[in-house]
Design a protein around this motif. Structure first.
Motif, PDB file in Angstrom:
ATOM      1  N   ALA A   3      41.991  18.241-117.678  1.00  0.00           N
ATOM      2  CA  ALA A   3      41.012  19.015-117.625  1.00  0.00           C
ATOM      3  C   ALA A   3      39.813  18.187-116.619  1.00  0.00           C
ATOM      4  N   SER A   4      39.952  16.868-116.990  1.00  0.00           N
ATOM      5  CA  SER A   4      39.133  15.904-116.441  1.00  0.00           C
ATOM      6  C   SER A   4      39.634  15.506-114.820  1.00  0.00           C
ATOM      7  N   LYS A   5      38.680  15.560-114.048  1.00  0.00           N
ATOM      8  CA  LYS A   5      39.129  15.320-112.378  1.00  0.00           C
ATOM      9  C   LYS A   5      38.656  13.912-112.237  1.00  0.00           C
ATOM     10  N   ASN A   6      37.851  13.208-112.787  1.00  0.00           N
ATOM     11  CA  ASN A   6      37.203  12.030-112.527  1.00  0.00           C
ATOM     12  C   ASN A   6      37.297  10.885-113.498  1.00  0.00           C
ATOM     13  N   PHE A   7      37.923   9.847-112.892  1.00  0.00           N
ATOM     14  CA  PHE A   7      38.560   8.787-113.718  1.00  0.00           C
ATOM     15  C   PHE A   7      37.905   7.379-113.205  1.00  0.00           C
ATOM     16  N   GLU A   8      37.664   6.571-114.316  1.00  0.00           N
ATOM     17  CA  GLU A   8      37.552   5.215-113.819  1.00  0.00           C
ATOM     18  C   GLU A   8      38.631   4.459-113.078  1.00  0.00           C
ATOM     19  N   VAL A   9      39.762   4.798-113.596  1.00  0.00           N
ATOM     20  CA  VAL A   9      41.179   3.922-113.175  1.00  0.00           C
ATOM     21  C   VAL A   9      42.140   5.289-112.947  1.00  0.00           C
ATOM     22  N   ILE A  10      42.943   5.265-112.209  1.00  0.00           N
ATOM     23  CA  ILE A  10      44.223   5.879-112.065  1.00  0.00           C
ATOM     24  C   ILE A  10      45.192   4.989-111.817  1.00  0.00           C
ATOM     25  N   ILE A  11      46.335   5.055-112.777  1.00  0.00           N
ATOM     26  CA  ILE A  11      47.732   4.356-112.468  1.00  0.00           C
ATOM     27  C   ILE A  11      48.669   5.225-111.921  1.00  0.00           C
ATOM     28  N   ILE A  12      49.271   4.850-110.937  1.00  0.00           N
ATOM     29  CA  ILE A  12      50.309   5.702-110.206  1.00  0.00           C
ATOM     30  C   ILE A  12      51.506   5.051-110.927  1.00  0.00           C
ATOM     31  N   GLY A  13      52.510   5.635-111.728  1.00  0.00           N
ATOM     32  CA  GLY A  13      53.547   4.928-112.333  1.00  0.00           C
ATOM     33  C   GLY A  13      53.458   4.809-113.740  1.00  0.00           C
ATOM     34  N   ARG A  27      41.879  -0.218-124.604  1.00  0.00           N
ATOM     35  CA  ARG A  27      41.713  -0.875-125.296  1.00  0.00           C
ATOM     36  C   ARG A  27      40.192  -1.488-124.899  1.00  0.00           C
ATOM     37  N   SER A  28      39.838  -1.148-123.771  1.00  0.00           N
ATOM     38  CA  SER A  28      38.721  -1.674-123.221  1.00  0.00           C
ATOM     39  C   SER A  28      37.553  -0.476-123.014  1.00  0.00           C
ATOM     40  N   LEU A  29      38.378   0.773-123.434  1.00  0.00           N
ATOM     41  CA  LEU A  29      37.335   2.024-123.453  1.00  0.00           C
ATOM     42  C   LEU A  29      37.085   2.765-122.112  1.00  0.00           C
ATOM     43  N   ARG A  30      38.019   2.289-121.081  1.00  0.00           N
ATOM     44  CA  ARG A  30      38.215   2.848-119.953  1.00  0.00           C
ATOM     45  C   ARG A  30      38.660   4.229-119.672  1.00  0.00           C
ATOM     46  N   ASN A  31      38.172   5.148-118.822  1.00  0.00           N
ATOM     47  CA  ASN A  31      38.810   6.343-118.922  1.00  0.00           C
ATOM     48  C   ASN A  31      39.917   6.289-117.598  1.00  0.00           C
ATOM     49  N   ALA A  32      41.096   6.357-118.195  1.00  0.00           N
ATOM     50  CA  ALA A  32      42.107   6.140-117.334  1.00  0.00           C
ATOM     51  C   ALA A  32      42.971   7.406-117.324  1.00  0.00           C
ATOM     52  N   LEU A  33      43.871   7.387-116.217  1.00  0.00           N
ATOM     53  CA  LEU A  33      44.707   8.444-116.006  1.00  0.00           C
ATOM     54  C   LEU A  33      45.925   7.925-115.501  1.00  0.00           C
ATOM     55  N   ILE A  34      47.170   8.079-116.369  1.00  0.00           N
ATOM     56  CA  ILE A  34      48.449   7.606-115.696  1.00  0.00           C
ATOM     57  C   ILE A  34      49.226   8.934-115.112  1.00  0.00           C
ATOM     58  N   ILE A  35      49.771   8.969-113.654  1.00  0.00           N
ATOM     59  CA  ILE A  35      50.463   9.809-113.258  1.00  0.00           C
ATOM     60  C   ILE A  35      51.971   9.178-113.110  1.00  0.00           C
ATOM     61  N   GLU A  99      52.044  18.654-107.417  1.00  0.00           N
ATOM     62  CA  GLU A  99      51.741  19.989-108.241  1.00  0.00           C
ATOM     63  C   GLU A  99      50.676  20.577-107.737  1.00  0.00           C
ATOM     64  N   GLY A 100      49.582  19.938-106.903  1.00  0.00           N
ATOM     65  CA  GLY A 100      48.421  20.331-106.279  1.00  0.00           C
ATOM     66  C   GLY A 100      47.008  20.104-106.918  1.00  0.00           C
ATOM     67  N   GLU A 101      47.266  19.057-107.872  1.00  0.00           N
ATOM     68  CA  GLU A 101      46.021  18.751-108.372  1.00  0.00           C
ATOM     69  C   GLU A 101      45.529  17.347-107.769  1.00  0.00           C
ATOM     70  N   THR A 102      44.119  17.360-107.759  1.00  0.00           N
ATOM     71  CA  THR A 102      43.427  16.331-107.005  1.00  0.00           C
ATOM     72  C   THR A 102      42.256  15.674-108.130  1.00  0.00           C
ATOM     73  N   PHE A 103      42.379  14.300-107.975  1.00  0.00           N
ATOM     74  CA  PHE A 103      41.461  13.377-109.054  1.00  0.00           C
ATOM     75  C   PHE A 103      40.829  12.476-108.242  1.00  0.00           C
ATOM     76  N   GLN A 104      39.649  11.738-108.693  1.00  0.00           N
ATOM     77  CA  GLN A 104      38.952  11.165-108.061  1.00  0.00           C
ATOM     78  C   GLN A 104      38.738   9.891-109.189  1.00  0.00           C
ATOM     79  N   THR A 105      38.790   8.745-108.589  1.00  0.00           N
ATOM     80  CA  THR A 105      38.848   7.645-109.263  1.00  0.00           C
ATOM     81  C   THR A 105      38.033   6.225-108.440  1.00  0.00           C
TER      82      THR A 105
END
Length: 314
Positions: A3-13, A27-35, A99-105
């Motif tokens: 749902a969210s497209k904006n993250f503080e950190v994106i981890i690829i892998g 654990r540092s309350l960071r809004n992170a996405l793993i792809i 898959e066509g999704e776009t995210f900001q980080t």
């Protein structure tokens, strides 16, 4: 779909390094996405070793447990997919998936690993990580005392021989052509009764990945139990280079002592940035990368807050 497209950190892998980075960030309350594409390089390896509390466990079991632990942190999200493009924006990065999704980080961590380039030997790929292995520390104890070969030449063969000889004395070096050794190297091989075979291996006969016989291009064959192989590699993902991250002469992503790449805001961890190829090291470098990214975000927020406070008081 996330749902969210904006993250503080994106981890690829999202294997061991990526998940470890995510835990530090969660654990540092960071809004992170793993792809993560779901294709770890050790997916064929039956057991993981030399990792405290997990010695002998199946790699997939370790990864599944790690993922479950990481996703208990509510600020971390996991997306099964493949990052296909990444670009620098004014204050961060844009990541697009196949898959066509776009995210900001704001920050990027690459935990993408490396891709082994298999030699043109029938049966090699099927045995890789099972009875044809890369690391004495990961596999050597289980192969101790067995009839063992080393598929390498030059300095790589000398390096492996010194380590493997400690585990088995029934040892042969296969150079796949003319050997490239100094007189001193050859003397050491002779002293330790390590044979050198220059005939090219054309096939590895095996049963479910367990090596039994090496077949040579002259029609001859020798029974063996295990084979260490020094194979070349490439980066599993070309996204770091597309963003300007430099590689070392050996082909690893160049990082400083804080897991930071040559591009500000981009970090790397795991197999893609160092030759110590082990689960334990991936977990360590991932955890450190996550901590360093959090520190950078904290420093930036703290500095902005200080400026704002100073402005309001003036």
């Amino acid at each position: 779909m996330t749902a969210s497209k904006n993250f503080e950190v994106i981890i690829i892998g999202g294997s061991y390094a990526g998940l470890s980075a995510a835990m530090a960030l969660g654990r540092s309350l960071r809004n992170a996405l793993i792809i993560d594409s779901g294709l770890p390089c050790n997916r064929q390896t039956p057991h993981s070793h030399n990792f405290l509390t997990q010695d002998g466990e199946q790699p997939a079991v370790i990864a599944a447990k790690a993922k479950a632990e990481v996703l208990k942190y509510s600020t971390v999200r996991f997306l099964t997919g493949t990052a296909s493009a990444a670009t620098k924006t004014g204050d961060g990065f844009t990541v697009t998936t196949v898959e066509g999704e776009t995210f900001q980080t704001k920050k990027l961590i690459f935990a993408t690993g490396i891709k082994d380039l298999m030699p043109n030997i029938k049966g090699f790929a099927e045995c890789w990580g099972i009875s044809v292995v890369h690391c004495p520390y990961c596999h050597g104890y289980e192969l101790k005392g067995q009839k063992t070969g080393i598929l390498a030449n030059g300095a790589r063969a000398v390096h492996l021989a010194s380590l493997v000889y400690n585990l088995t004395k029934d040892l042969t070096v296969f150079t796949m052509g003319k050997g490239d050794f100094t007189a001193n190297d050859l003397e050491k091989f002779k002293t330790h009764n390590i044979q050198i075979v220059e005939t090219v291996i054309s096939e590895i006969q095996h049963e479910n990945g367990q090596l039994s016989t090496l077949i040579f291009d002259d029609g001859s064959s020798i029974n063996y139990d295990a084979l260490y192989a020094a194979v070349p590699f490439i980066q599993h993902s070309d996204l770091p280079q597309s963003l300007g991250c430099e590689l070392t002469e050996q082909g690893y992503i160049s990082i400083d002592n804080f897991q930071s790449t040559t591009v500000k805001g981009i970090y790397a961890c795991g197999d893609n940035c160092g030759m110590m190829r082990a689960v334990a090291n991936s977990v360590y470098t991932g955890n450190f990368a996550g901590a360093m990214v959090n520190k950078e975000l904290c420093d930036q927020t703290y500095a902005v807050s200080a400026i704002a406070a100073k402005t309001s008081n003036s």
